[in-house]
Design an enzyme around this catalytic site. Structure first.
Site, PDB file in Angstrom:
ATOM      1  CD  GLU A  81      -2.814  -1.329   2.369  1.00 45.56           C
ATOM      2  OE1 GLU A  81      -2.721  -0.491   3.284  1.00 45.56           O
ATOM      3  OE2 GLU A  81      -3.677  -2.228   2.378  1.00 45.56           O
ATOM      4  CD  GLU A  89      -4.541  -8.204   1.536  1.00 40.74           C
ATOM      5  OE1 GLU A  89      -5.449  -7.512   2.030  1.00 40.74           O
ATOM      6  OE2 GLU A  89      -3.345  -7.918   1.658  1.00 40.74           O
TER       7      GLU A  89
END
Ligand code: XIL
Length: 379
Positions: free
Chosen positions: A160, A265
């Site tokens: 991220e 994910e």
């Protein structure tokens, strides 16, 4: 005449038996359904790692060929203080993967969340300088990746790093080290285990602006010779986002840069949207509101079916790109395990995965298994 009739009955019976045998042999597990095309994984939690959740473990062992650590390898867990590493659960996680011959993922090395304050500060509470932070990062990566060398096959090295508009996030990593913190993290990880796959992992990369930023970042890293081997699309999806076209285009665009793509994910959120932005920012926290928690007593059949169709549509895209897409990992085993029960609102009853709260396969499970034979010729 009679013999002919008997023969016909017999051959009809034979056809029926063969047809039955074919259905009986239809793959009963996700990992078998996708064997040779995609490695199917799940993130596992502490109860599954320690064996406390034996029902969850049975599902993991039967269904999945890969595991990811939902939390136990995050910096705050394994390296809570400068001089203290705690590998108790991390070691058990890796042992679980080895015991079951699973493709074992490490998540994650450099992130702005779930990292303790001490990493960025000195004794007086001031921010450390670039050299100090680079050294801390290096020591952490060398210690952790080195410890599991050859046993963790793929690391999420940087998690991220991008804002929603595709610019680099002003995390403390970025502020203190500068933008080459990303390249450094990959270099350190590569030094510690030259065989490991190394991933840049992020959410909402299907959003055009963020995708463009990620493509530019990966292209630059590749041009500099930084050992990035794959991009992780987290895949915190909804029934409507991303569109299959955006998913398809996103995978193609990264594959064209010469990196593999992993869906790292995956879950599909059926809860009413609580934010305007498409985000998976773990620091978000929104006030509880009964209107935003509509399925406390169970998921309506129509929603079950929509979830099933949505999963099938997404898997068709992943399969179309098999070879470039290597792995699809669900973020949790059963609905009860999902982080979406507590994010971005605490205490909701979410239904984002393939197994229900009692460990039973949902219609979405069957849909994903079925999608394996419609989307491919090799099974
Ligand atoms: C989540 C875990 O599932 C939660 O248990 C924890 O409280 C917060 O983090 N993106 C990531 C994951 O990269 O590490 C996050 O996992 C979910 C979003």
């Amino acid at each position: 005449m009679l013999i002919k009739a008997r023969l016909m009955v017999r051959s009809a019976a034979l056809v029926a038996i063969i047809a039955y045998a074919a259905t009986a042999q239809a793959p009963a597990s996700l990992k078998d359904a996708y064997r040779g095309d995609l490695t199917i994984g799940a993130a596992i939690n502490a109860a599954q790692i320690t064996g406390q959740d034996s029902r969850g473990d049975a599902i993991v062992e039967e269904q999945f060929a890969s595991i990811s650590p939902e939390n136990v390898l995050k910096w705050e867990r394994i390296h809570p203080q400068a001089e203290t590493y705690d590998f108790t659960l991390a070691d058990q996680y890796v042992a679980f993967g080895q015991k079951h011959h699973m493709f074992t993922v490490g998540h994650c090395l450099v992130w702005h969340n779930q990292v303790p304050d001490w990493v960025f500060h000195d004794d007086k509470g001031n921010l450390v300088d670039r050299e100090t932070l680079l050294k801390r990062m290096h020591d952490h990566i060398q210690t952790v990746v080195g410890r599991y060398k050859g046993r963790i096959q793929s690391w999420d090295v940087v998690n991220e790093a991008l804002n929603e508009d595709g610019t680099l996030r002003q995390s403390l990593w970025m502020k203190i080290i500068g933008e080459d913190y990303i390249a450094k993290a990959f270099q350190y990880a590569h030094e510690a285990d030259p065989q490991a796959q190394l991933t840049y992992n992020d959410y909402s990369l299907e959003v055009p602006a963020k995708r463009a930023g990620a493509l530019a970042l990966i292209a630059k890293l590749k041009a500099e010779g930084v050992p990035v081997t794959s991009v992780g699309l987290q895949g915190h999806d909804s029934l409507t986002w991303p569109s299959v076209e955006d998913e398809d285009a996103t995978i193609s665009a990264f594959a064209k840069l010469g990196v593999k793509v992993a869906i790292t994910e995956l879950d599909i959120d059926l809860m009413p949207r609580a934010t305007r932005q498409q985000t998976a920012d773990v620091s978000l926290s929104i006030r509880q509101d009964a209107k935003l928690n509509p399925y406390v007593d169970g998921l309506p059949e129509s929603e079950q079916q929509q979830l099933a169709k949505r999963y099938a549509d997404l898997f068709a895209v992943y399969l179309k790109h098999r070879g470039d897409v290597t792995r699809v990992t669900f973020w949790g085993v059963t609905d009860g395990d999902s982080w979406l029960n507590n994010w971005p609102i605490r205490g909701r009853t979410s239904y984002p995965l393939l197994f229900d709260r009692s460990g039973q396969p949902k219609p979405a499970f069957q849909a994903v298994v079925r999608a394996s034979s419609t989307g491919t010729t090799s099974n």
